[in-house]
Design an enzyme around this catalytic site. Structure first.
Site, short mmCIF file in Angstrom:
data_model
loop_
_atom_site.label_atom_id
_atom_site.label_comp_id
_atom_site.label_asym_id
_atom_site.label_seq_id
_atom_site.Cartn_x
_atom_site.Cartn_y
_atom_site.Cartn_z
N GLU A 1 -5.12 -0.65 -9.64
CA GLU A 1 -3.67 -0.56 -9.84
C GLU A 1 -3.15 -2.00 -9.83
O GLU A 1 -3.15 -2.65 -8.80
CB GLU A 1 -3.00 0.23 -8.72
CG GLU A 1 -3.48 1.67 -8.64
CD GLU A 1 -2.80 2.49 -7.54
OE1 GLU A 1 -1.84 1.99 -6.92
OE2 GLU A 1 -3.26 3.61 -7.29
N GLU B 1 -6.61 5.43 -1.91
CA GLU B 1 -6.19 4.57 -0.79
C GLU B 1 -6.37 5.24 0.57
O GLU B 1 -5.40 5.55 1.27
CB GLU B 1 -4.74 4.12 -0.97
CG GLU B 1 -4.55 3.18 -2.13
CD GLU B 1 -3.16 2.54 -2.16
OE1 GLU B 1 -2.23 3.06 -1.53
OE2 GLU B 1 -3.01 1.52 -2.85
C1 GLA Z 1 -0.38 2.89 -4.13
C2 GLA Z 1 -0.89 4.20 -4.67
C3 GLA Z 1 -0.22 4.61 -5.94
C4 GLA Z 1 1.24 4.34 -5.89
C5 GLA Z 1 1.48 2.91 -5.58
C6 GLA Z 1 2.94 2.57 -5.54
O1 GLA Z 1 -1.08 1.81 -4.56
O2 GLA Z 1 -2.26 4.23 -4.85
O3 GLA Z 1 -0.45 5.97 -6.15
O4 GLA Z 1 1.81 5.15 -4.92
O5 GLA Z 1 0.94 2.62 -4.32
O6 GLA Z 1 3.59 3.13 -4.44
#
Ligand code: GLA
Ligand code: ZN
Length: 661
Positions: free
Chosen positions: A295, A143
């Site tokens: 995710e 991210e």
């Molecule tokens: C993001 C991150 C994950 C996790 C989630 C939830 O999507 O990529 O590593 O931290 O948020 O907080």
């Protein structure tokens, strides 16, 4: 191949548990696991001392159960030994304060020392896993986001400007530095737009945002070059953050990747169908092709506070929604809820105690279904006749000057998207520079920064018969974020056949009335209201579609349409209410010859994919109660293998995937 799996952190759990986890994953129908994106200190506990054996072992155990592996490149979470030895590598925030250790992604992405460490760890990983039979691909970092305002970035920014403008004279002229005596005589004088400097020159601020976005592209490329060389068989992706995130230029970041991935947390969007849909469509549009959800929410989210738990059926509904919008891989976040760390309340499929319960059973059901239908959905593609144009330059420009404190680029964009979504019309979300020839209707909300390139792309499209919608604050700025020296809408005036002679920015609860004057529209809504911004339009060849009803500009044009070549341009000079967009959209679709997929109640979303010329229709019931739909043809439901036609019930949170018999 359709990938279905989970994000797993074996380093959080004793090794003795790993085989049980792998078995439960296999029983859930998983075939892919993402590992290690935050495991740098476990792989390199001391500088130069690499320990791969634990990861090798985890991969072997998962591989024996049929999982393929996606590896993170580790750079998202630098170890304490690195950061404390090189405090200069900590990122500096917009207020000039250097961040301290304790979170993740604390680094400055332009720091040469961090670059060295990045190259080293990525090279080690790539060498070690380049030929591993179980590893199929890589996720770069995690991210990307956050701009850095450190001295290293300041120098890099000055060099970037030098390359962009060539001479200081050009830069001074484009930014208009004569204003407030900002004329620069040396590149080193150019500051960063720190918040301590107050409101910066809009040209400088926009270029800094572009520079930051470019820096992430370059940082990603540095990692990709190593992986491409050492792991030529593997794919490379990165996990993006959907529609709402507007800190980077996602078109540029997506370009070199094999495919886009993104992180979908429906409960952070109130499980709102359109908000999830727009995110999927934005992610598909970045490369105009299928994507992964790297995710996918699988339990209550939470750091300090715990979010709501997904209702029975929701995980399944969200998976099919993602697939219907173009997902070719679904990876749940996360396998088991961590007992410790900042995210100890960010729930996974399993709870802290590792016992499979309701959410696991639901995931397993999806796994069983996907096994049955994956041949039917793999290789299917989304096809839209309507495009919306998304510009990160415009998003940056409105971050710098929102024009009206009630205006939000993303909210305004969503009004149009929601009107289409509500009518069950598929949408592609693409760059204004892309090829538009496939579309019957193109909507470009607040196309603020224009260039000859963008304008001729739109002209070509309309000339050849396209229907184009642009809205207020379009054509206002040049590429240096200065206001154009032209009547508005600037370079778009010809296309739209109008002149914006005045505008009124409405504060607080300021409103005006709107009245449609085109018969087709006035039968749908006679009078409605508008807010935030009113362009007062003088038609220069265009026809009036709606006019204001109040204040000194009552009777003046608010919405117009203009014939141009074989097509037409509709200009919407204000923000209407829901009824306004609903009517406007139906009229636009009729005009462009676009048929909605199916008329349904609001709770039921309908999307379509195509495979070998056969249509797949997805009916997604986002409500908790049953909903009825009226099917005009006879279909077969892939999930139940039963024939359906006529009046059909979709259970609460239920899904039908229909093919025509
Ligand atoms: C993001 C991150 C994950 C996790 C989630 C939830 O999507 O990529 O590593 O931290 O948020 O907080
Ligand atoms: Zn920096």
């Amino acid at each position: 191949m359709f990938y279905f799996g989970v994000d797993y952190y074996p380093e959080h759990w004793p090794e003795e548990r790993w085989p049980d986890d792998a078995r439960l994953m296999a029983e859930a129908g998983f075939n892919v696991v993402r590992l290690a994106e935050f495991a740098w200190s476990k792989v390199e506990p001391r500088e130069g001392g690499y320990e791969f054996s634990w990861l090798d072992k985890a991969i072997d155990i998962l591989g024996q159960q049929g999982m393929k592996i996606v590896l993170g490149t580790l750079t998202a979470s630098p170890p304490p030994w690195l950061m404390s030895a090189h405090p200069d590598t900590f990122r500096v925030r917009a207020d000039g304060v250097r961040v301290t250790f304790g979170n993740r992604r604390e680094y400055c992405l332009n720091n040469p020392v961090y670059h060295d460490y990045t190259r080293r760890i990525v090279t080690q990983m790539a060498k070690h896993y380049g030929d591993h039979p179980t590893v199929i691909g890589w996720q770069i970092d995690n991210e990307f986001g956050d701009r850095c305002y450190c001295p290293v970035c300041a120098r890099a920014f000055q060099n970037w400007l030098h390359r962009r403008y060539g001479s200081l004279d050009t830069l001074n002229q484009k930014w208009g530095t004569v204003f407030w005596s900002h004329t620069y005589t040396d590149w080193s004088e150019i500051p960063l737009p720190l918040t301590t400097g107050g409101s910066p020159n809009p040209g400088l601020a926009l270029d800094f945002f572009r520079f930051s976005a470019d820096s992430y592209v370059a940082y990603q490329q540095m990692q990709m070059d190593i992986l491409r060389e050492k792991c030529p068989k593997h794919f490379i992706t990165h996990n993006f953050m959907g529609f709402m995130y507007d800190g980077l230029n996602y078109h540029a970041l997506a370009e070199p990747l094999d495919f886009v991935s993104w992180d979908n947390y429906p409960l952070m969007m109130n499980a709102d169908a359109a908000r999830m849909a727009i995110a999927h469509d934005t992610m598909r549009g970045l490369k105009r092709s299928g994507f992964w959800v790297m995710e996918e929410q699988s339990g209550p989210h939470g750091w300090e506070n715990v979010g709501p738990t997904p209702r029975p059926g929701e995980l399944r509904l969200w998976v099919y929604q993602a697939i219907s919008h173009g997902a070719e891989g679904i990876v749940f976040f996360r396998w088991r809820t961590s007992r410790f760390g900042t995210e100890q309340y960010w729930h996974g499929i399993l709870d802290h105690d590792g016992i499979p319960r309701r959410r696991y059973q639901e995931v397993k059901r999806i796994g069983e279904e996907l096994k049955r239908i994956r041949n039917m959905i793999a290789g299917s593609r989304c096809r839209a006749e309507v495009a919306m144009l998304l510009s990160y330059d415009d998003r940056f420009a409105f971050q710098i000057q929102s024009n009206n404190s009630r205006f939000s680029y993303s909210d305004h964009f969503q009004l149009y998207y929601e009107a289409l979504h509500r009518l069950n019309v598929p949408v592609d979300i693409v760059s204004p520079r892309g090829d538009l020839s496939d579309y019957k209707l193109v909507i470009a909300p607040t196309l603020h920064i224009t260039s000859e390139e963008i304008v001729s792309n739109l002209q070509r499209y309309v000339e050849q018969g396209g229907v184009l919608v642009i809205t207020f604050r379009s054509g206002v700025k040049d590429e240096a974020n200065a206001v154009v020296n032209l009547p508005l809408p600037g370079l778009l005036a010809d296309l739209s056949g109008i002149e914006v002679v005045e505008y009124d920015s409405l504060l607080a609860d300021g409103r005006n009335g709107l009245e449609f004057v085109i018969p087709r529209l006035s039968t749908m809504v006679r009078k409605t209201s508008c807010e935030v911004w009113c362009d007062i339009i003088e038609p220069k060849g265009a026809e009036v579609v709606a006019r204001y009803t109040e204040d000194y500009y009552a009777g003046r044009a608010a919405v117009t349409q203009n014939n141009y070549g074989l097509g037409e341009t509709i200009y919407v000079g204000t923000i209407g209410d829901v009824a306004f967009y609903h009517a406007l959209m139906r009229w636009l679709l009729e005009k462009a010859g676009v048929e909605p997929l199916l008329a349904t109640s609001r709770a039921v979303e309908v999307t379509a994919k195509e495979r070998d010329g056969r249509a797949l229709l997805f009916l997604l019931n986002h409500a908790s109660q049953d909903e009825e739909v009226e099917l005009e043809k006879r279909y077969r439901d892939l999930l139940t293998d039963k024939a359906v036609e006529g009046e059909t019930t979709i259970p609460g949170k239920g899904v039908l995937i229909l093919t025509q018999e």
